[in-house]
Design a protein around this motif. Sequence first.
Motif, PDB file in Angstrom:
ATOM      1  N   GLY A 190      -6.481   0.827  -0.987  1.00 40.98           N
ATOM      2  CA  GLY A 190      -7.016   1.416   0.897  1.00 40.98           C
ATOM      3  C   GLY A 190      -8.376   1.348   0.548  1.00 40.98           C
TER       4      GLY A 190
ATOM      5  N   SER B  66       1.311   3.982   2.444  1.00 38.42           N
ATOM      6  CA  SER B  66      -0.019   4.642   3.143  1.00 38.42           C
ATOM      7  C   SER B  66       0.862   6.063   4.041  1.00 38.42           C
TER       8      SER B  66
ATOM      9  N   TYR C 259       0.993  -1.371   0.084  1.00 37.41           N
ATOM     10  CA  TYR C 259       0.073  -0.402  -0.601  1.00 37.41           C
ATOM     11  C   TYR C 259       0.670   0.709   0.174  1.00 37.41           C
TER      12      TYR C 259
ATOM     13  N   ARG D 261      -4.508   4.067   4.623  1.00 41.15           N
ATOM     14  CA  ARG D 261      -4.095   3.534   3.301  1.00 41.15           C
ATOM     15  C   ARG D 261      -4.865   3.829   1.933  1.00 41.15           C
TER      16      ARG D 261
END
Lengths: 298, 292
Positions: free
Chosen positions: A143, A107, A105, A124
């Motif tokens: 996300g 993030s 991800y 995310r």
Amino acid sequence: MSHQAVDLALVQFAPRKGDVGANLDLIAAAFKTLRRDALGVPDIVVFPEACLSGYFVEGAVREVALSAEEALRRVNALAKSAFGARHSSIDVVFGFYEDDAGKLYNSALYASLGAKPVLRHVHRKMFLPTYGVFDEERFVSRGSSVGAFSTRFGKAAILICEDACHSLAITVAAVQGAQIIFVPSASPGRGLEDHEPANVRLWRDLLRVAAAEHGIFLVYAGLLGFEGGKGFTGSSRVVGPAGDVRAEAPFDEPAILRVAIRLEDVAVARAALPMLGDLEANLPELVAQLESGGSTRR
Amino acid sequence: MSTARRAAKTPAFTVVRADLNPDPLALDCALVERWLVAFLRDELIRRRKISRAVVGISGGVDSAVVAFLCARALGPKNVYGIRMPYRTSNKLSSQHGRLVASAADIHDREIDISSAVDGYLRHEPRAGGQRRGNVMARTRMLVLFDQSAKLNALPIGTGNKSERLFGYFTWHGDDSPPINPIGDLFKTQVWDLARHLGVPPAVVDKPATADLIQGQTDEDDLGITYARADRILDAILKGFTPEDIVRQGFAAREVDLVRSRVGATHWKRHLATTAMISTTAINEFYLRPVDY
């Protein structure tokens, strides 16, 4: 809600591509600068998107990604080295490529540092730009939520770069109670027809309008440096809940922007311009219309 | 109501007109200079730890702009201008090259490529103008890379966006240097930037030429002026249809000419096409950015 000033430090720098160790060194250098700064130790230090690796890493995401816990452990150690015991009074926000048991991800995390650091939230990125110069969705997963979370200063949320271009994401965070939204970002400069890159102007306008609409602080930390010819335009800034730019860093120089804010400004702004209250009142109707695909009232 | 009283109540409207034809290629040249100087410093010094640049100085505006930018990014004493005339090159080009080096205050050296080019062409006496021009361009690149190795410097590209889109360059010749500060600027924008940077007017105001054939000019070769071609190119890249562009005031013949040149040269803007065999083909599955 805190009635203390919250002392923010927004750090913008050019990371070394793919070299997490070198970029942690840059974070350590920022911490050491802050330790010596006359304004004292900040409450929250905010870093840009993907600051541990650089933004455009393509298929190398897995090589530079860390778990949130590991990323926090390393940054916490740097803060302890720079600030000593005082590091336990510092919260941090920073962007990084996250490896969650093989799922990757883009993030950013919010954590309180200290002897036992507390990971308060990991966001995310939901809106993964995959057009033009961007190709995120090819390399990381999307996300799935925006979440407001509690800090010792008040309620906050994180949105990463394009997440914050969609006012609906800011609305969700504000309705959940966020008073401050952190926006780690990496915006490649383009459009040089005026005195500053067009994307810098667009971001400032977007954030000002969104902050005023929701009566919320928006804290934007921008990546710097050229990556494969594409130059990121720092311009880290804090926008107050009346849509007022409190301070802004240059678009092309490493900088630490110090801004003290008072979260009670949120209540004052929302009382003066009750846009969020109006929105909340109409939201069920609007959501119902959206779900029905048309008007529910004639 | 009397005419006089009606007149007194009539508001005085001010008509405010939008600029319907803003120049799509307008630049803030001071900002572009700042941006490109930062790019050069970042690519050379921060990323590669190289503090010197080598620039092939043709006597034309593109290499002049790059020389000026490099001088501002690295300091003039760290920039090595190399003039590389062939025996049939226009003598004025070399004079203008010296003028550019002097104005930018950079190192100036002439390396005549005639013997190198002729040494090869002795084996190919029937080579026509295009082949001979390509041999010259590739010989110049050989010189620039070797000088860079000698000087611990980086060769800097000088191709502009117009010629890149037209494919008006020698593949793996002019386009070889690893970095290029002006490759996203159309030719007319390079002229604007040159004037801002203080490139001598004799270099900016003369007709652009590849100087591979005597008397040659770019605009004669291309069949259209840069002033018109750049605006058509810009419209194509932004996604306007040929019909849209004709409605913007360009002749269908001009639009077709530009589109066909761009469409026929996509290959020149890429590296070699490699046959894919595996699930780890480079730049297909194995994807790493250039600066990784």
